[in-house]
Design an enzyme around this catalytic site. Structure first.
Site, PDB file in Angstrom:
ATOM      1  N   CYS A  57     -25.971  45.967 -25.364  1.00  0.00           N
ATOM      2  CA  CYS A  57     -26.351  47.186 -26.087  1.00  0.00           C
ATOM      3  C   CYS A  57     -26.756  48.311 -25.125  1.00  0.00           C
ATOM      4  O   CYS A  57     -27.753  48.202 -24.421  1.00  0.00           O
ATOM      5  CB  CYS A  57     -27.501  46.833 -27.034  1.00  0.00           C
ATOM      6  SG  CYS A  57     -28.364  48.236 -27.738  1.00  0.00           S
ATOM      7  N   CYS A  60     -30.204  49.852 -25.801  1.00  0.00           N
ATOM      8  CA  CYS A  60     -31.243  48.890 -25.382  1.00  0.00           C
ATOM      9  C   CYS A  60     -31.509  49.018 -23.886  1.00  0.00           C
ATOM     10  O   CYS A  60     -32.665  49.000 -23.451  1.00  0.00           O
ATOM     11  CB  CYS A  60     -30.816  47.458 -25.697  1.00  0.00           C
ATOM     12  SG  CYS A  60     -30.531  47.126 -27.443  1.00  0.00           S
TER      13      CYS A  60
END
Length: 129
Positions: A57, A60
């Protein structure tokens, strides 16, 4: 040799390695490796902020240094990282997107939000501290 090995493996490995060093290498962000450890961290007294994320991600990876920095300055708060691909626990069942941040106090969920929103993370930290 380390840099050469990483460049030969490819960019995905380089990204994953940098992310792991940021989050897992931190002394202040706890990485839950199993459900028992997760439950113990979640029930700590005071505010506990849990970052549910994944290595693949992008958002993230962008918010990870902020989360780590907050863990170093907000020492009364417990910061926990959970990789949703590595740890399958009941609290991840309602995680619709990553990163998702959940705020617990004395084991009780206070609030949560999804997205790599630094200002919201700081705002909720200040509100619930």
């Amino acid at each position: 040799a380390y840099e050469i090995r990483l460049s030969l493996v490819g960019s995905e490995m380089c990204i994953r390695d940098r992310y792991q060093r940021r989050v897992r290498g931190s002394k202040m962000v706890h990485h839950a490796h199993n459900e028992a450890e997760y439950n113990e961290l979640k029930k700590k007294s005071g505010l506990v902020i849990i970052d549910y994320s994944a290595e693949w991600c992008g958002p993230c990876r962008r918010i990870a240094p902020v989360f780590e920095s907050l863990s170093k300055t907000e020492t009364s708060v417990t910061f926990v990282h959970v990789d949703i691909d590595e740890l399958n626990i009941p609290d991840t069942a309602d995680v619709q997107g990553v990163p998702t941040f959940k705020f617990f106090k004395d084991g009780q969920l206070l609030t949560q939000f999804s997205g790599a929103n630094e200002s919201k993370l700081r705002e909720l930290l200040k509100e619930h501290k």
